[in-house]
Design an enzyme around this catalytic site. Sequence first.
Site, PDB file in Angstrom:
ATOM      1  N   THR A  90       0.860  -1.190   0.144  1.00 33.46           N
ATOM      2  CA  THR A  90      -0.185  -0.025   0.076  1.00 33.46           C
ATOM      3  C   THR A  90       0.977   1.229   0.123  1.00 33.46           C
ATOM      4  O   THR A  90       2.024   1.348  -0.075  1.00 33.46           O
ATOM      5  CB  THR A  90      -1.068  -0.065   1.293  1.00 33.46           C
ATOM      6  OG1 THR A  90      -2.037   1.023   0.970  1.00 33.46           O
ATOM      7  CG2 THR A  90      -0.230   0.049   2.546  1.00 33.46           C
TER       8      THR A  90
ATOM      9  N   GLY B 266      -1.270  10.065  -6.760  1.00 40.61           N
ATOM     10  CA  GLY B 266      -0.418   8.870  -6.300  1.00 40.61           C
ATOM     11  C   GLY B 266      -0.488   7.556  -7.106  1.00 40.61           C
ATOM     12  O   GLY B 266      -1.492   7.387  -8.140  1.00 40.61           O
TER      13      GLY B 266
ATOM     14  N   LYS C   2       3.608   1.221  -3.945  1.00 41.14           N
ATOM     15  CA  LYS C   2       3.004   0.572  -5.187  1.00 41.14           C
ATOM     16  C   LYS C   2       3.911   0.621  -6.407  1.00 41.14           C
ATOM     17  O   LYS C   2       4.005  -0.301  -7.198  1.00 41.14           O
ATOM     18  CB  LYS C   2       1.679   1.136  -5.601  1.00 41.14           C
ATOM     19  CG  LYS C   2       0.746   0.686  -4.400  1.00 41.14           C
ATOM     20  CD  LYS C   2      -0.581   1.102  -4.521  1.00 41.14           C
ATOM     21  CE  LYS C   2      -1.574   0.643  -3.390  1.00 41.14           C
ATOM     22  NZ  LYS C   2      -3.126   0.656  -3.666  1.00 41.14           N
TER      23      LYS C   2
END
Length: 266
Positions: free
Chosen positions: A62, A128, A66
């Site tokens: 997470t 992100g 990633k």
Amino acid sequence: MTKKFLIIGNPVKHSLSPKIHNHWFNENKIDAIYEKRETLDKELEDVVENIRSGKISGANITVPYKEKIIPYLDKLSKLSEQTNSVNTIYKKDNVIFGDNTDVYGFVESIRHKSINLKGKTALILGGGGVVPSIISGLNELSIKKIFLMNRTFKKIEKFKNKFSKIELLKWGEICEFDIIINATSVGLKTSDEIKLDLNNLKSNKIFYDTIYNPPLTNFLHKAKKNKHSIINGTLMLVYQAQKSFQFWNNIMPKINEKILSILSND
């Protein structure tokens, strides 16, 4: 010997993944345990090597790893290559694979709610690691147009070359949309607030937050107050976990009221 699985990230304290996987291990009579581990950048290689040696049987990745985990892996799935994002790693024939189950998780969460996004417009907030998975998922759901907005404009410029359907917006430029998706980490703290004026939107919109803990972020709370439909990240979490579990154990676990109630009662 008890198999060991992990979720790694920073922060990772809020993660409900252990609850899901440990429930499924128990339900399917698998001798395994799933834990969360807050990890530093310098520890990523060790995690991968522990999977290679068999100390760990698999891991979920997470925020913010990633993309950062990729250099340590042997092979990526097509989806991970396409999104440049890995949230699941496992070993097969002594090769360490990186895969992406976030796309599946997002798509199935929308289908679970019987929402049809064909020909619709989406606005994504964020730049992100989960953003390319959301874009890929929206494309799979036949979205017509995707707008992307982030506080740091530079962070989203890279997506323009990769995905043709997206248009980049400066922060605060509100466009007309059918669904708005918070793909930032703003909301993990209860005091967090996304500084955008979303009070004067026409008709009923869908507000989707990839955050699931807390279950009602300020982003969703305000939307509910303004009579919009809201979805938090719980369904995406459970469906991406289902696919990870299948990769690791060759079993597709059940998603039912029991697993959803376990999470909602956290």
